[in-house]
Design a protein around this motif. Structure first.
Motif, mmCIF file in Angstrom:
data_model
loop_
_atom_site.group_PDB
_atom_site.id
_atom_site.type_symbol
_atom_site.label_atom_id
_atom_site.label_comp_id
_atom_site.label_asym_id
_atom_site.label_seq_id
_atom_site.Cartn_x
_atom_site.Cartn_y
_atom_site.Cartn_z
ATOM 1 N N GLU A 99 -8.990 60.930 62.832
ATOM 2 C CA GLU A 99 -10.455 60.184 62.959
ATOM 3 C C GLU A 99 -11.434 61.265 62.380
ATOM 4 O OE1 GLU A 99 -11.783 56.914 63.538
ATOM 5 O OE2 GLU A 99 -9.436 56.745 63.256
ATOM 6 N N PRO A 100 -12.604 60.764 61.669
ATOM 7 C CA PRO A 100 -13.391 61.649 61.315
ATOM 8 C C PRO A 100 -14.258 62.127 62.358
ATOM 9 C CG PRO A 100 -13.523 59.846 59.851
ATOM 10 C CD PRO A 100 -12.586 59.452 61.000
ATOM 11 N N GLY A 101 -14.819 63.453 62.204
ATOM 12 C CA GLY A 101 -15.545 64.024 63.210
ATOM 13 C C GLY A 101 -15.035 65.275 64.119
ATOM 14 N N GLU A 102 -16.044 65.976 64.664
ATOM 15 C CA GLU A 102 -15.772 67.302 65.585
ATOM 16 C C GLU A 102 -14.867 66.919 66.715
ATOM 17 O OE1 GLU A 102 -16.202 70.518 65.115
ATOM 18 O OE2 GLU A 102 -16.786 70.133 63.185
ATOM 19 N N GLY A 103 -14.941 65.450 67.006
ATOM 20 C CA GLY A 103 -14.137 65.180 68.369
ATOM 21 C C GLY A 103 -12.547 65.251 67.935
ATOM 22 N N SER A 104 -12.444 65.350 66.948
ATOM 23 C CA SER A 104 -10.928 65.465 66.404
ATOM 24 C C SER A 104 -10.308 66.672 66.600
ATOM 25 C CB SER A 104 -10.594 64.878 64.932
ATOM 26 O OG SER A 104 -10.600 63.444 65.172
ATOM 27 N N LYS A 105 -11.065 67.617 66.496
ATOM 28 C CA LYS A 105 -10.762 69.116 67.011
ATOM 29 C C LYS A 105 -10.591 69.518 68.422
ATOM 30 C CE LYS A 105 -12.562 72.530 64.467
ATOM 31 N NZ LYS A 105 -13.525 73.302 63.702
ATOM 32 N N SER A 106 -9.658 68.958 69.052
ATOM 33 C CA SER A 106 -9.388 69.114 70.553
ATOM 34 C C SER A 106 -7.977 69.294 70.919
ATOM 35 C CB SER A 106 -9.893 67.649 71.075
ATOM 36 O OG SER A 106 -8.860 66.623 70.915
ATOM 37 N N TRP A 107 -7.902 69.876 72.021
ATOM 38 C CA TRP A 107 -6.638 69.968 72.566
ATOM 39 C C TRP A 107 -5.731 68.708 72.458
ATOM 40 C CZ3 TRP A 107 -4.373 74.642 73.071
ATOM 41 C CH2 TRP A 107 -5.328 75.592 73.662
ATOM 42 N N THR A 164 -11.995 67.820 50.762
ATOM 43 C CA THR A 164 -12.704 66.634 50.067
ATOM 44 C C THR A 164 -14.185 66.692 50.245
ATOM 45 O OG1 THR A 164 -12.252 65.021 51.971
ATOM 46 C CG2 THR A 164 -10.634 65.050 49.995
ATOM 47 N N THR A 165 -14.552 67.679 50.853
ATOM 48 C CA THR A 165 -16.076 67.712 51.135
ATOM 49 C C THR A 165 -16.546 69.025 50.576
ATOM 50 O OG1 THR A 165 -15.794 68.885 53.258
ATOM 51 C CG2 THR A 165 -15.910 66.663 53.292
ATOM 52 N N LEU A 166 -17.581 68.909 49.966
ATOM 53 C CA LEU A 166 -18.445 70.419 49.503
ATOM 54 C C LEU A 166 -18.181 71.447 50.218
ATOM 55 C CD1 LEU A 166 -19.497 71.678 47.157
ATOM 56 C CD2 LEU A 166 -21.884 70.642 48.047
ATOM 57 N N LEU A 167 -18.629 71.102 51.587
ATOM 58 C CA LEU A 167 -18.468 72.256 52.670
ATOM 59 C C LEU A 167 -17.150 72.981 52.784
ATOM 60 C CD1 LEU A 167 -20.315 72.363 56.160
ATOM 61 C CD2 LEU A 167 -17.853 73.091 56.146
ATOM 62 N N ALA A 168 -16.222 71.994 52.953
ATOM 63 C CA ALA A 168 -14.798 72.373 52.868
ATOM 64 C C ALA A 168 -14.396 73.336 51.618
ATOM 65 C CB ALA A 168 -13.884 71.528 53.221
ATOM 66 N N GLN A 169 -14.562 72.998 50.800
ATOM 67 C CA GLN A 169 -14.411 73.400 49.279
ATOM 68 C C GLN A 169 -14.853 74.735 49.111
ATOM 69 O OE1 GLN A 169 -14.999 70.875 45.859
ATOM 70 N NE2 GLN A 169 -13.630 69.232 46.678
ATOM 71 N N VAL A 223 -1.570 65.186 56.560
ATOM 72 C CA VAL A 223 -2.501 65.145 57.449
ATOM 73 C C VAL A 223 -3.860 64.719 56.934
ATOM 74 C CG1 VAL A 223 -3.761 65.916 59.657
ATOM 75 C CG2 VAL A 223 -1.309 66.650 58.974
ATOM 76 N N ALA A 224 -4.444 63.565 57.217
ATOM 77 C CA ALA A 224 -5.535 63.032 56.268
ATOM 78 C C ALA A 224 -6.665 62.512 57.270
ATOM 79 C CB ALA A 224 -5.044 62.076 55.445
ATOM 80 N N ASP A 225 -7.795 63.038 56.897
ATOM 81 C CA ASP A 225 -9.007 62.183 57.468
ATOM 82 C C ASP A 225 -9.001 60.772 56.843
ATOM 83 O OD1 ASP A 225 -12.449 62.765 58.145
ATOM 84 O OD2 ASP A 225 -11.895 61.317 56.448
ATOM 85 N N LEU A 253 -5.505 66.891 53.808
ATOM 86 C CA LEU A 253 -6.579 66.013 52.972
ATOM 87 C C LEU A 253 -7.732 65.631 53.724
ATOM 88 C CD1 LEU A 253 -7.043 64.669 50.197
ATOM 89 C CD2 LEU A 253 -6.071 62.520 51.368
ATOM 90 N N GLY A 254 -8.887 66.457 53.511
ATOM 91 C CA GLY A 254 -10.112 66.024 54.219
ATOM 92 C C GLY A 254 -11.128 67.157 53.914
ATOM 93 N N GLY A 255 -11.840 66.946 54.943
ATOM 94 C CA GLY A 255 -13.136 68.170 55.249
ATOM 95 C C GLY A 255 -12.657 69.057 56.096
ATOM 96 N N GLY A 256 -13.609 70.095 56.622
ATOM 97 C CA GLY A 256 -13.330 71.116 57.505
ATOM 98 C C GLY A 256 -12.454 70.769 58.743
ATOM 99 N N VAL A 257 -12.740 69.519 59.264
ATOM 100 C CA VAL A 257 -12.142 69.267 60.610
ATOM 101 C C VAL A 257 -10.573 69.157 60.427
ATOM 102 C CG1 VAL A 257 -11.890 67.365 62.216
ATOM 103 C CG2 VAL A 257 -14.117 68.266 61.664
#
Length: 369
Positions: free
Chosen positions: A71-79, A130-135, A41-43, A103-107
């Motif tokens: 898709e990148p962004g918080e909108g992908s964290k949905s039902w 793959t983002t500093l925040l997620a790491q 599952v990849a950003d 593979l990707g960031g926190g989302v």
């Protein structure tokens, strides 16, 4: 390479911090790739930069990568996103003993982790942040969730990964704004529990954000180790120790809600400003020196992160921001605990905060500076 164990009863795993990890994923994650087909599952942006390297490693080991783009962004964290992902995992024949790569960031980590938590009552997953925040934050500790109109991360589960591969090479492809947003979480570990680390960051933070190899690895490894210690002590946030990781988040989530969980204010930017507000509110209560509150503000500002709420141009008052906080998942018996400061490196959990006072404080901040 730094290897940091996350020690949990019966479910311990490693976080590996170094370079070249994504290009060698088949070997690094070999114990968890038991089938020929490997679901990833990849950003979409992360796949563009690192998908080929992953595919080469897996195919050289006789594996077949199977891709699902998010898709990148918080909108992908949905039902809806969760439903589509779980349907795809089922169509791929994922079983309880299998592992999904995220593979990707926190989302992506949150969405994939939650899907794996509920798929057939739980399958495994490997985090490839793959983002500093997620790491340094979201890939470690097992919190997974999606957002709802009522608020951020209100639907989720604790589900630990089996392995985290934090490849520092991946940070070179991040937009500067996202890199700075991730640095906010690095800074948080110093502010909440390590005065020496905070002081080091005051001097070396610029080199960390500039991706200088030695300062970067030290900053990421130190942050992961700090989180691993807290998670091992309080995995499910029941004793109060893990709650300290929410420094800046209560204020920050309210700001995110007011800006519609959009790119107008990234999560890390909200946390950075939330830390400033927590420091200033602690000083308002007489529990933190004005000098220490100013040090937090300067460290945030020096990293190019928002340090003044008035700069956001919000069309609201303090009461509206305080009302957003009432949807916080940390609400307990009608009260909202706040992470405040008694000093740099000395965070604590306050359960006596008056929300009317918070609203008045935020009104002052909205009009000041």
């Amino acid at each position: 390479m730094a290897v940091i164990p996350v020690d949990l009863a019966g479910r311990s795993y490693e976080v590996r911090v170094g370079t070249g990890l994504l290009a060698n994923v088949a070997e690094e994650a070999a114990p968890f790739l038991r089938k020929t087909r490997v679901p990833i599952v990849a950003d979409a942006n992360a796949r563009q930069h690192w998908g080929e390297a992953l595919a080469r490693s897996l195919e050289a080991a006789g594996k077949e990568p199977r891709w699902y783009d998010v898709e990148p962004g918080e909108g992908s964290k949905s039902w809806d996103s969760l439903a589509r992902l779980t349907d795809w995992l089922l169509s791929e024949g994922v079983e309880r003993g299998d592992h999904v790569l995220a593979l990707g960031g926190g989302v992506v980590g949150d969405l994939t982790g939650f899907a794996c938590a509920i798929l057939k009552r739980g399958c495994g997953f490997v985090q490839l942040p793959t983002t500093l925040l997620a790491q340094v934050d979201s890939s470690v500790g097992g919190k997974t969730a999606i957002n709802t109109p009522a608020g951020k991360n209100l639907i989720g589960a604790f589900h630990q990964p089996s392995l985290v591969l934090a490849d520092l090479d991946a940070l070179s492809t991040l937009p500067p704004r996202e890199l700075r947003a991730g640095y906010a979480e690095v800074l948080k570990y110093g502010v909440l529990g390590d005065a020496g680390f905070f002081e080091w960051l005051e001097g070396e933070g610029g080199n960390v954000v500039a991706l200088q190899p030695e300062p970067l690895e030290r900053a990421v490894a130190n942050s992961v180790a700090a989180k691993a210690r807290i998670v091992a002590e309080d995995e499910r946030e029941t004793s109060g120790a893990r709650a300290l990781l929410n420094l800046g988040h209560t204020f920050g989530h309210a700001l995110e809600a007011e800006t519609g969980f959009s790119d107008r204010l990234l999560h890390g930017e909200a946390v950075a400003l939330g830390m400033v507000l927590a420091a200033r509110y602690s000083a308002r209560r007489g529990e933190l020196s004005l000098d220490d509150a100013a040090r937090v503000t300067r460290a945030v500002d020096a990293a190019g992160l928002p340090a003044e709420i008035s700069a956001l141009g919000l069309d609201c008052d303090g009461r509206k921001l305080a009302d957003h906080m009432l949807h916080d998942k940390k609400m307990d018996a009608g009260t909202l605990p706040f992470i405040l400061l008694r000093g740099i490196g000395e965070a604590w959990l306050a359960r006596d905060v008056d929300m009317a006072d918070i609203a008045a404080f935020l009104d002052e901040e909205l009009q000041a500076h």
